[in-house]
Design a protein around this motif. Structure first.
Motif, PDB file in Angstrom:
ATOM      1  N   VAL A   1       0.878  -1.199  -0.096  1.00  0.00           N
ATOM      2  CA  VAL A   1       0.084   0.032   0.127  1.00  0.00           C
ATOM      3  C   VAL A   1       0.938   1.149   0.003  1.00  0.00           C
ATOM      4  CG1 VAL A   1      -1.624   1.230   1.374  1.00  0.00           C
ATOM      5  CG2 VAL A   1      -1.846  -1.176   1.054  1.00  0.00           C
ATOM      6  N   ASP A   2       1.880   1.359   0.650  1.00  0.00           N
ATOM      7  CA  ASP A   2       2.915   2.282   0.614  1.00  0.00           C
ATOM      8  C   ASP A   2       3.460   2.683  -0.820  1.00  0.00           C
ATOM      9  OD1 ASP A   2       2.705   2.886   3.314  1.00  0.00           O
ATOM     10  OD2 ASP A   2       4.548   1.612   3.799  1.00  0.00           O
ATOM     11  N   GLU A   3       3.841   1.473  -1.456  1.00  0.00           N
ATOM     12  CA  GLU A   3       4.321   1.671  -2.755  1.00  0.00           C
ATOM     13  C   GLU A   3       3.019   2.092  -3.711  1.00  0.00           C
ATOM     14  OE1 GLU A   3       7.867  -1.584  -3.332  1.00  0.00           O
ATOM     15  OE2 GLU A   3       5.783  -2.049  -4.223  1.00  0.00           O
ATOM     16  N   LEU A   4       1.933   1.858  -3.350  1.00  0.00           N
ATOM     17  CA  LEU A   4       0.722   2.365  -4.184  1.00  0.00           C
ATOM     18  C   LEU A   4       0.715   3.646  -4.007  1.00  0.00           C
ATOM     19  CD1 LEU A   4      -2.030   2.150  -5.773  1.00  0.00           C
ATOM     20  CD2 LEU A   4      -3.057   1.635  -3.522  1.00  0.00           C
ATOM     21  N   HIS A   5       0.906   4.335  -2.919  1.00  0.00           N
ATOM     22  CA  HIS A   5       0.842   5.772  -2.731  1.00  0.00           C
ATOM     23  C   HIS A   5       1.794   6.333  -3.329  1.00  0.00           C
ATOM     24  CE1 HIS A   5      -1.638   4.744   1.362  1.00  0.00           C
ATOM     25  NE2 HIS A   5      -2.697   4.800   0.225  1.00  0.00           N
ATOM     26  N   GLN A   6       2.908   6.031  -3.392  1.00  0.00           N
ATOM     27  CA  GLN A   6       4.041   6.481  -4.177  1.00  0.00           C
ATOM     28  C   GLN A   6       3.783   6.551  -5.779  1.00  0.00           C
ATOM     29  OE1 GLN A   6       7.390   4.301  -2.806  1.00  0.00           O
ATOM     30  NE2 GLN A   6       7.378   5.309  -1.023  1.00  0.00           N
ATOM     31  N   LEU A   7       3.155   5.472  -6.137  1.00  0.00           N
ATOM     32  CA  LEU A   7       2.743   5.429  -7.664  1.00  0.00           C
ATOM     33  C   LEU A   7       1.558   6.304  -8.009  1.00  0.00           C
ATOM     34  CD1 LEU A   7       2.682   1.565  -8.550  1.00  0.00           C
ATOM     35  CD2 LEU A   7       3.926   3.221  -9.512  1.00  0.00           C
ATOM     36  N   GLU A   8       0.731   6.535  -7.014  1.00  0.00           N
ATOM     37  CA  GLU A   8      -0.600   7.280  -7.113  1.00  0.00           C
ATOM     38  C   GLU A   8       0.210   8.880  -7.383  1.00  0.00           C
ATOM     39  OE1 GLU A   8      -4.152   5.365  -4.712  1.00  0.00           O
ATOM     40  OE2 GLU A   8      -2.966   6.600  -3.779  1.00  0.00           O
ATOM     41  N   ALA A   9       1.047   8.942  -6.225  1.00  0.00           N
ATOM     42  CA  ALA A   9       1.901  10.453  -6.556  1.00  0.00           C
ATOM     43  C   ALA A   9       2.586  10.582  -7.737  1.00  0.00           C
ATOM     44  CB  ALA A   9       2.739  10.736  -5.566  1.00  0.00           C
ATOM     45  N   SER A  10       3.229   9.552  -8.165  1.00  0.00           N
ATOM     46  CA  SER A  10       3.938   9.635  -9.573  1.00  0.00           C
ATOM     47  C   SER A  10       2.832   9.870 -10.779  1.00  0.00           C
ATOM     48  CB  SER A  10       4.864   8.290  -9.814  1.00  0.00           C
ATOM     49  OG  SER A  10       5.528   8.274  -8.697  1.00  0.00           O
ATOM     50  N   ALA A  11       1.677   9.255 -10.550  1.00  0.00           N
ATOM     51  CA  ALA A  11       0.905   9.574 -11.692  1.00  0.00           C
ATOM     52  C   ALA A  11       0.061  10.581 -11.711  1.00  0.00           C
ATOM     53  CB  ALA A  11      -0.256   8.463 -11.720  1.00  0.00           C
ATOM     54  N   GLY A  12       0.304  11.356 -10.405  1.00  0.00           N
ATOM     55  CA  GLY A  12      -0.482  12.637 -10.311  1.00  0.00           C
ATOM     56  C   GLY A  12      -1.918  12.443  -9.884  1.00  0.00           C
ATOM     57  N   TRP A  13      -2.174  11.386  -9.380  1.00  0.00           N
ATOM     58  CA  TRP A  13      -3.425  10.719  -8.957  1.00  0.00           C
ATOM     59  C   TRP A  13      -3.887  11.514  -7.543  1.00  0.00           C
ATOM     60  CZ3 TRP A  13      -8.209   8.364 -10.405  1.00  0.00           C
ATOM     61  CH2 TRP A  13      -8.982   8.070  -9.517  1.00  0.00           C
TER      62      TRP A  13
END
Ligand code: HEM
Length: 174
Positions: A1-13
């Motif tokens: 889930v931590d990595e997910l939040h980093q991915l969301e931030a990377s995608a601008g979500w």
């Protein structure tokens, strides 16, 4: 889930994107099948895409196509209503796997090719991201709201396909 939040931030979500899709959920609930039909018409028209749905006789497996379509339609609806929690994340892993030899054909006990190559998931995401726009317009979304909804949908599609790419990669490379 931590990595997910980093991915969301990377995608601008952001939460605003999630809220905007939620706000317009009726469009997705009402038009999901039309959207999926329009995208699958493109798959059917391109032999290098259509063949991943073919049975051993070299013809489209219509029963498989129909069953997969139902799950695809459900996915469109889920994109705008589901929270990005662990259950959701686990299902994204499952959807990715279902495009790979580990799980493709398993759900429907079908006998089609064992893999949708990863490159087509990425390339096709361009169509799925852009291809919702005409439905937003038909449903009366316009102006700045249209641009924001389009951006939220596109980010969501990219995020999903990014998660689905995980089972394709070697350990440590994702
Ligand atoms: C952005 C691109 C794509 C999206 C959003 C997408 C979405 C989905 C979804 C939601 C499912 C159902 C998963 C489930 O069982 O719940 C699915 C399954 C499937 N997709 Fe895709 N897909 C994409 C790209 C492609 C491409 C390019 C092909 C091949 C032309 C393809 C072929 C399939 C097949 C054959 C299945 C059934 C797999 C099985 O046997 O269970 N998909 N896809």
């Amino acid at each position: 889930v931590d990595e997910l939040h980093q991915l969301e931030a990377s995608a601008g979500w952001t939460d605003e994107d999630a809220n905007l899709l939620q706000k317009h959920r009726d469009i997705f609930l009402r038009r999901a099948e039309d959207m999926v039909d329009s995208w699958r018409a493109v798959i059917a028209s391109q032999p290098h895409l259509a063949k991943w749905f073919f049975g051993p006789d070299g013809k489209p497996d219509e029963e498989y196509k129909a069953r997969v379509k139902q799950r695809f339609v459900q996915w469109v609806r889920d994109v705008c209503i589901r929270l990005h929690d662990q259950t959701w994340l686990d299902y994204q892993e499952e959807i990715g796997l279902r495009h790979t030899p580990e799980k493709k054909n398993v759900t429907d006990s079908s006998d089609t090719p064992a893999l949708v190559p990863l490159r087509y998931l990425f390339a096709f995401s361009s169509l799925v991201a852009r291809g919702a726009r005409k439905f937003f317009i038909e449903e009366g979304v316009a102006g700045e709201e249209l641009e924001q909804l389009q951006a939220a949908w596109s980010k969501a599609v990219i995020l999903h396909v990014t998660l689905w790419s995980r089972p394709y990669t070697k350990d440590g490379l994702w």
